[in-house]
Design a protein around this motif. Structure first.
Motif, short mmCIF file in Angstrom:
data_model
loop_
_atom_site.label_atom_id
_atom_site.label_comp_id
_atom_site.label_asym_id
_atom_site.label_seq_id
_atom_site.Cartn_x
_atom_site.Cartn_y
_atom_site.Cartn_z
N LEU A 173 -6.40 -4.71 -5.50
CA LEU A 173 -5.47 -5.31 -6.45
C LEU A 173 -5.77 -6.80 -6.57
CD1 LEU A 173 -2.82 -4.98 -8.16
CD2 LEU A 173 -1.56 -5.65 -6.12
N THR A 174 -5.90 -7.29 -7.82
CA THR A 174 -6.21 -8.72 -8.02
C THR A 174 -4.98 -9.47 -8.53
OG1 THR A 174 -6.86 -8.46 -10.33
CG2 THR A 174 -8.59 -8.11 -8.67
N CYS A 203 -6.88 -8.39 -2.43
CA CYS A 203 -5.45 -8.09 -2.30
C CYS A 203 -4.69 -9.23 -1.63
CB CYS A 203 -5.27 -6.79 -1.52
SG CYS A 203 -3.57 -6.25 -1.51
N GLU A 259 0.82 -1.21 0.00
CA GLU A 259 0.00 0.00 0.00
C GLU A 259 0.85 1.26 0.00
OE1 GLU A 259 1.28 -0.74 4.08
OE2 GLU A 259 0.38 -2.07 2.60
N GLY A 287 1.55 -2.00 -6.63
CA GLY A 287 0.37 -1.69 -5.83
C GLY A 287 -0.66 -0.94 -6.65
N LYS A 288 -1.83 -0.70 -6.04
CA LYS A 288 -2.93 -0.07 -6.75
C LYS A 288 -3.34 1.24 -6.07
CE LYS A 288 -6.84 -1.89 -9.30
NZ LYS A 288 -7.95 -2.84 -9.32
N HIS A 305 -1.33 -10.88 -3.00
CA HIS A 305 -0.11 -10.94 -2.18
C HIS A 305 0.45 -12.38 -2.18
CE1 HIS A 305 2.04 -9.78 1.79
NE2 HIS A 305 2.50 -10.94 1.39
N SER A 339 -1.51 -5.84 3.35
CA SER A 339 -2.06 -6.41 2.11
C SER A 339 -2.69 -7.79 2.33
CB SER A 339 -0.96 -6.49 1.04
OG SER A 339 0.25 -6.94 1.60
N ASP A 382 -5.89 0.22 -2.93
CA ASP A 382 -4.82 -0.75 -2.69
C ASP A 382 -5.37 -2.12 -2.28
OD1 ASP A 382 -4.40 -0.75 0.66
OD2 ASP A 382 -5.30 1.04 -0.18
#
Length: 333
Positions: free
Chosen positions: A128-129, A156, A22, A68-69, A160, A150, A125
């Motif tokens: 995220l896929t 997420c 993140e 990250g997103k 991870h 995460s 954050d």
């Protein structure tokens, strides 16, 4: 090695550290010692432990990338620009059109310690896929670094786990700094279980004394409790003890390295400066895990980097240069 100026790389440098997780905006009160309600104004500071680590590495002349997103909003674009300005490869950064960039309001106590209030429900954050991961970037790393935030929510968490599996399968060193943030977890037990669920995947783990106390539910100064976190296959366990310095444990040796006394203003990012500086050295020479003299030198440098980071508000703006760390080491305590 020169940092990547444009935030992207055609071919990865040999010592690349990829940081996963993140990045958010910390709103830090402009006056320490007041509650959030009492604070009259806030300074906007980029934050998020894995991103801080990536920026620390780059500022120290290492090579780093961030995965990250972000929200497709002004704050999200600002943060990715900050990564680029700090020489961090941003190939692994994505934007989400439907979620906001995470925010945190940070209460600064008089001694520079802090408390957090987070706005992320859900933030980009967390979304995220696995399918969005830049696995090619991760596989080019020498070290893959991550935290535990995460792991809190899907999708997420699955991303991870997939990123970590890909790194391990490629023989990449896995670095874990759990960075316990209890307000983000459903409960203390959920945090403990979640953080420990990936414990044995790591090659290197850094925890603070407070985190040792939380994870073991025992006294962090009691070596028995610290060693309950050790497992076969771990290369290095570091416990940071604030301004007192740090303790280190490997399968062959253990010890402590004293810290540096500085005028502490804000401890945000100190642990990340410590980790980033250590990862720079590990990426250059991983014989550090087996050579106590080299490790102690590296930890002296990391203690100096962590200390310098506390002398200014915010994490990324306060990250030290090599010259500043060497100057503090030369001065001693």
């Amino acid at each position: 090695m020169a940092p990547l100026g444009d935030g992207a790389a055609a071919s990865a440098p040999a010592n690349l550290v990829v940081s996963f997780g993140e990045m958010l905006i910390d709103f830090v009160p402009d006056v320490a010692g007041l509650s959030l309600a009492e604070s009259g104004g806030f300074v906007k500071a980029p934050g998020g432990a894995p991103a801080n680590v990536a920026c620390a590495i780059s500022k120290l002349g290492g090579s780093s990338a961030f995965v990250g997103k972000f929200g497709d909003d002004e704050f999200g674009h600002m943060l990715v620009n900050i990564l680029k300005q700090n020489g961090v490869n941003s190939e692994g950064c994505l934007f989400d059109q439907h979620a906001r960039t995470a925010l945190a309001f940070v209460t600064l106590k008089k001694n520079g310690e802090r408390e957090f209030m987070f706005y992320r429900n859900p933030s980009a954050d967390m979304l995220l896929t696995e399918a969005e991961l830049n696995l090619d970037l991760i596989r080019r790393a020498k070290i893959f670094h991550y935290g535990s935030i995460s792991l809190i929510a899907e999708p997420c968490r699955s991303a991870h786990m997939a990123a970590m599996r890909a790194a391990k399968a490629a023989g990449i060193l896995c670095s874990y700094d759990p960075n316990v943030r209890l307000p983000l977890w459903p409960s203390e037990d959920a945090a403990r279980t979640g953080i420990l669920s990936i414990w044995k995947e790591a090659d290197f783990i850094k925890v603070s004394d407070d985190e040792v106390a939380f994870l073991t539910q025992g006294d962090a100064n009691d070596e028995k409790n610290v060693l309950s976190l050790w497992f076969d296959g771990l290369k290095l366990l570091i416990v940071t003890d604030g301004d007192k310095g740090c303790r280190y444990f490997t399968k062959d040796f253990k010890g402590s390295v004293p810290g540096y006394k500085v005028n502490t203003v804000d401890t945000t990012g100190a642990g990340d400066a410590f980790v980033g500086s250590l990862l720079v050295n590990v990426a250059k020479d991983d014989s550090i895990f087996h050579n106590e003299e080299k490790l102690r030198e590296a930890l002296k440098f990391s203690n100096a980097c962590g200390a310098i980071c506390t002398t200014q508000k915010g994490a990324i703006p306060a990250l030290p240069t090599v010259a500043a760390a060497q100057e503090l080491i030369a001065k001693g305590n």
